[in-house]
Design an enzyme around this catalytic site. Structure first.
Site, PDB file in Angstrom:
ATOM      1  N   SER A 177      18.176  11.554  -7.431  1.00  0.00           N
ATOM      2  CA  SER A 177      16.907  12.598  -7.499  1.00  0.00           C
ATOM      3  C   SER A 177      16.125  12.530  -6.284  1.00  0.00           C
ATOM      4  O   SER A 177      16.051  11.759  -5.522  1.00  0.00           O
ATOM      5  CB  SER A 177      15.979  11.752  -8.596  1.00  0.00           C
ATOM      6  OG  SER A 177      16.499  11.598  -9.891  1.00  0.00           O
ATOM      7  N   ASP A 194      30.022  21.447  -1.078  1.00  0.00           N
ATOM      8  CA  ASP A 194      29.192  21.659  -2.340  1.00  0.00           C
ATOM      9  C   ASP A 194      28.128  22.611  -1.932  1.00  0.00           C
ATOM     10  O   ASP A 194      26.761  22.554  -2.135  1.00  0.00           O
ATOM     11  CB  ASP A 194      28.630  20.581  -2.794  1.00  0.00           C
ATOM     12  CG  ASP A 194      28.073  20.535  -4.264  1.00  0.00           C
ATOM     13  OD1 ASP A 194      28.508  21.687  -5.081  1.00  0.00           O
ATOM     14  OD2 ASP A 194      27.202  19.875  -4.615  1.00  0.00           O
TER      15      ASP A 194
END
Length: 1012
Positions: free
Chosen positions: A722, A843
């Site tokens: 996060s 990614d």
């Protein structure tokens, strides 16, 4: 009367019944007759539509509904009249349809409207269209129709709107069109029509718009066009027209758009131009002469005035104060100028033009002092071109008031005095040209405030002093010209740290001294470097070999010594090399034979030995070795002595053995030392090795910085982490992004180590800057790991493309999109081709592209990265990456390669330009984002562009001429081609990121010049 004859008496009711029967029998008969006729008519339309479909290729399935399960009136694109159920409209626009247009279209006898715009229909326009007497609208724009315009189109007697633009039509405009008395709109632009514009068209008195630009008509503009009293738009540019503009045209009081640019029109304009409704007035690139009529001031609705590239002369007396709606004033490349003291007075009248975006009066004969009222121009002004005139005196300080400027050209004048420091206020400026003047003094530090500059030209002046260090703040600079001045001192190394420099760095013809800083090797994208005619000395640094993109290198007329460094052999794209007039020595390097040089100058040095005779050395006009007295051999034309034969093997074998032995011992010692150091370093804490580079932070500091990792500060979530916004309080407050790893999730620990390892090896302006890391325990004793990054105020690209909060989210325009894509391409090119060892991101997706205050893109999140050539780090979590962006070969178990990043970039590019995610619900049954874009090439690219997301046209302030519109469409085609090429299924067919950068740069340049 025979009394026996029976007498028949009919009562009134019986008589009524008989008539009643006869009447209804007639009605029934007529009803069946009408129904039969109507049915027959419907069958005709049905059959005609079937025949149209039969020879039409339909790759996107636009005609799927054209089957027997529906009544043909319910088919896609078909509209029928309510009364007779006959086809009245056939509208199939932008459906990718191909093939021929069936002649059976002529059987749709009730057709009022036929629109097949933006498909790929080819062949001739069927002459059967001439049967459609009810046809009012015919639009076949943007197809591939060829052959002639059918003359019998005159049979469409009700035709009002005829549009055949952007096809491949040839021949002439049929004179039969003049019989269409209701015709109001004719659009034939961008075909290959010849034979002039028929004067008989003047008979069509209903004409309101006539667009025939970009056809090689030839001939002159017919006088009869003056008969079109209701004409609004007359667009005749690029038609090879000659002669004068007929005076009858100036009587067309309703005219709003008039363009005759790019022809060979001559003559002068009348003193009185009474176009009271005119908004667009374009005369660019003709041979018009004489004064420009001041009566243009009465055209109070005018928004675009373009007369560039003519021979208008004399004093410009236009009073612009009445033209309050004007946006573009383009008067350049004419002969304006009067040598009168007040010839620039018209600048004062521009104060009322509060919407003005562009003022171009460059390449004329204006002279005198530039008035200070130049600073009173519109705050909306973006483009100011005053170059190639005869202005003298100081550049007014008031010019710093034009805070909206993106481009300013004052070059090739006679300005003197200092460069005003007020230029530092022009924070939006992207291109500044003050070259070829007589400016003196030093370069003001305030130039460094222009952080958005991509072009700076101060060459050919009398500037002195040192190159200011503030130029090192111009992190977007693509080209820098400081040549032909009186600059002194050493070349500051910060100039070479401008990694954005990708075109030209020209410091030639100055008095710079000292050695060439090794930092020059950081300019990995630079195309041309010119340091000639200075007093530079020392050896030519071997770091020049790092400038992998160099095509031109000029080091001549300095005091360099030593040899040409062998590292220059890595400059495979080098075309021009000049090291003449130095003190270089040694042999002519053999590696020069392996470079595709087109120009080589080694003259006036002290080279010795044999001159090669292949490649560039075989062309006497392409190279020079004059003034090197110890050279021999080479091609006959050089006239050099033959080289003496020597005993090449004498003493070489023993010496060779000795060198090998020494080198082996040295390598062995070095390897042992390296292994010992590496082992020792592994036993130390990881943060001690980076303490000098990164600040140290504790869990408590991060807890406080993020207000206890509060929900209010949460700015992102991922599978392993996060991200929170926070404020660190060191010497000063630093706003950061804190990425907290979810260590309870499988793979998070390896993701953290993988990202730390990646960040140890990479640094680039388009990579997210890491500030520090934290590996500790929280207040409950649990393991805690976090990475601290520079905070990106404009969030992620994913937010800009797909945020559901459309109201508050601003829109990206095309230039911003391409800027962002180019930034990402630079980052990947660095990781793949200029970083040692090579790094694969693994990614790449919009949520991992972060945007700073200036909308510069930074690639982040290296949690799935792979450092090639090493065993660390490895992923044990299966296929890395995100669905939709993962290269297809990963599904086959292939290893991570840089080619997979290229695939992800291609998908990212197509997503940005189309506004569609690769997992959009429309992509099924074999249709993918790649195929969706690929099928649109090359003629239907605009169909797949998401205009709401990108604001492609409205976002381009330069989108106001047909030429610019065409350039933008060409850019869109090029962009989509790059995305399609990068996202090919086969890795071997994908572009290298270096080539992607090379392809994107000219697109970006084009859009930047259009935008300004």
């Amino acid at each position: 009367m025979d009394s026996k004859q029976p007498i028949i008496r009919l009562s009134f009711p019986s008589l009524f019944s008989l008539y009643h029967f006869q009447f209804y029998s007639f009605v029934i008969f007529m009803t069946f007759t009408i129904i039969s006729a109507s049915y027959a008519g419907n069958e005709t339309d049905h059959h005609a539509l079937q025949m149209i479909k039969l020879i039409t290729q339909d790759p996107y399935g636009a005609l799927t509904s054209w089957n027997n399960s529906l009544h043909f009136c319910d088919w896609a694109g078909v509209t029928c009249g309510k009364r007779h159920r006959r086809v009245t409209r056939l509208v199939l626009e932008s459906q990718g349809l191909k093939g021929m247009l069936s002649p059976y279209v002529g059987n749709l006898s009730f057709l009022h409207e036929l629109r097949l715009v933006n498909n790929s229909f080819q062949g001739i326009i069927p002459h059967e269209l001439g049967r459609l007497s009810r046809l009012r609208i015919l639009r076949l724009v943007k197809n591939k129709f060829n052959g002639l315009i059918p003359a019998n189109i005159s049979g469409c007697s009700n035709l009002q709107d005829l549009r055949l633009s952007y096809n491949e039509l040839v021949g002439t405009i049929p004179i039969e069109i003049s019989f269409l008395s209701k015709l109001a709109i004719v659009s034939l632009r961008s075909n290959s029509l010849t034979g002039g514009i028929p004067s008989c068209l003047g008979n069509i008195t209903s004409m309101k718009a006539f667009y025939v630009a970009e056809n090689p008509f030839g001939g002159s503009i017919p006088e009869t066009i003056g008969n079109w009293k209701y004409l609004n738009d007359l667009i005749l540019y690029a038609c090879n027209l000659s002669g004068i503009i007929p005076h009858s045209l100036y009587n067309l009081s309703l005219l709003t758009s008039f363009s005759v640019s790019d022809n060979q029109l001559s003559g002068s304009l009348p003193p009185a131009i009474m176009f009271s409704h005119i908004e667009l007035f374009q005369l660019t690139n003709n041979q018009l002469t004489g004064p420009f009529p001041p009566s243009i001031s009465n055209c109070t609705r005018l928004s675009i005035l373009e007369i560039i590239g003519n021979k208008f002369s004399g004093k410009l007396t236009t009073d612009f104060s009445k033209l309050s709606d004007i946006l573009y004033i383009r008067l350049g490349d004419n002969l304006f100028g009067s040598k009168e003291a007040d010839e620039m007075k018209f600048i004062d009248s521009l104060k009322n033009c509060t919407r003005l975006i562009e003022l171009d009066i460059g390449q004329c004969e204006f002279q005198g002092v530039l008035p200070t009222s130049i600073g009173n121009l519109s705050s909306q002004l973006q483009y100011l071109a005053l170059g190639i005139n005869h202005f003298h005196g100081d550049i007014p300080r008031s010019i710093g008031n034009l805070v909206g400027l993106l481009l300013m050209i004052l070059g090739a004048n006679q300005f003197t005095g200092n460069i005003p420091s007020t230029l530092g206020k022009l924070q939006k400026l992207e291109s500044l040209d003050l070259s070829e003047n007589g400016l003196s003094g030093t370069i003001p530090d305030s130039i460094g405030n222009l952080s958005k500059l991509f072009h700076l030209s101060l060459g050919s002046n009398n500037l002195e002093g040192q190159i200011p260090s503030s130029l090192g703040e111009l992190h977007r600079l693509l080209e820098l010209f400081l040549n032909e001045n009186n600059l002194t001192g050493k070349i500051p190394s910060h100039i070479f740290q401008l990694s954005s420099l990708s075109k030209t760095l020209d410091l030639s013809d100055n008095y710079l001294f000292g050695s060439l800083p090794t930092e020059v090797g950081d300019l990995k994208m630079l195309g041309a470097l010119d340091l000639s005619y200075n007093n530079l000395s020392g050896n030519i640094t071997s770091s020049l070999g790092g400038c992998a993109s160099l095509s031109s290198l000029y080091l001549n007329s300095n005091n360099f010594q030593g040899t040409i460094p062998p590292t220059l052999s890595s400059l495979k794209g080098l075309i021009e090399l000049d090291v003449s007039q130095n003190n270089l020595s040694g042999k002519v390097p053999q590696f020069l034979e392996g470079i595709s040089l087109e120009y080589l100058n080694l003259s006036y040095n002290d080279f010795e030995g044999e001159v090669p005779s292949v490649k560039v050395f075989a062309n006497i006009s392409a190279f020079s070795v004059l003034g090197n007295s110890r050279l021999c051999g080479g091609i006959v034309e050089l006239g050099l002595p033959k080289c003496k034969e020597t005993n090449k093997h004498k003493m070489k074998f023993p010496l060779f053995v000795i060198v090998i032995m020494i080198a082996s011992i040295f390598v062995m010692i070095t390897c042992l030392a390296y292994a010992w150091c590496k082992k020792k370093r592994k036993n130390q804490l990881s943060q001690s090795s980076t303490s000098k580079r990164f600040m140290k932070v504790t869990y408590g500091q991060l807890l406080k910085a993020t207000a206890g990792f509060s929900e209010a500060n949460l700015i992102g979530n991922g599978g392993f982490s996060s991200v929170y916004k926070g404020t660190l309080h060191e010497d000063e407050e630093i706003i950061v992004a804190v990425k907290v790893l979810h260590l309870q999730n499988r793979g998070a620990q390896k993701s953290f180590l993988r990202e730390c390892e990646a960040w140890r090896n990479i640094r680039h302006r388009n990579l997210l800057r890491i500030i520090t890391s934290c590996s500790s325990v929280d207040f409950q004793g649990n393991d805690f790991k976090a990475l601290v990054y520079e905070f990106m105020s404009n969030g992620s690209l994913d937010y800009w493309l797909h945020s559901s909060d459309i109201i508050s989210r601003p829109t990206l325009n095309l230039l911003q999109i391409v800027n962002i894509l180019t930034d990402v391409a630079y980052a990947l090119d660095y990781l793949h081709n200029h970083c040692m060892p090579t790094v694969v991101h693994g990614d790449l997706k919009p949520s991992n592209i972060l945007l700073d205050d200036d909308m510069m893109a930074h690639v982040g999140d290296f949690g799935l990265a792979k450092i090639l050539g090493t065993s660390y780090p490895n992923s044990s979590t299966g296929i890395g990456g995100t669905i939709g962006y993962v290269a297809p070969e990963y599904g086959l178990g292939c290893e991570m390669t840089s080619s997979a990043d290229v695939y992800s970039f291609g998908i990212l590019l197509l997503e940005a330009i189309t506004g569609k995610k690769p997992i959009d619900s429309m992509f099924n049954e074999g249709l993918s984002l790649h195929k969706f874009a690929s099928m649109a090439l090359p003629d239907h690219v605009t169909d797949v562009i998401d205009r709401n997301t990108l604001n492609v046209y409205q976002g381009m302030s330069g989108y106001n001429t047909e030429a610019n519109a065409k350039k933008i469409e060409e850019c869109l085609v090029s962009i989509v081609k790059i995305g399609v090429s990068c996202s090919m299924d086969s890795p071997a067919q994908r572009m290298d990121m270096g080539k992607v950068v090379h392809e994107l740069r000219p697109i970006l340049d084009t859009l930047q010049h259009i935008e300004v």
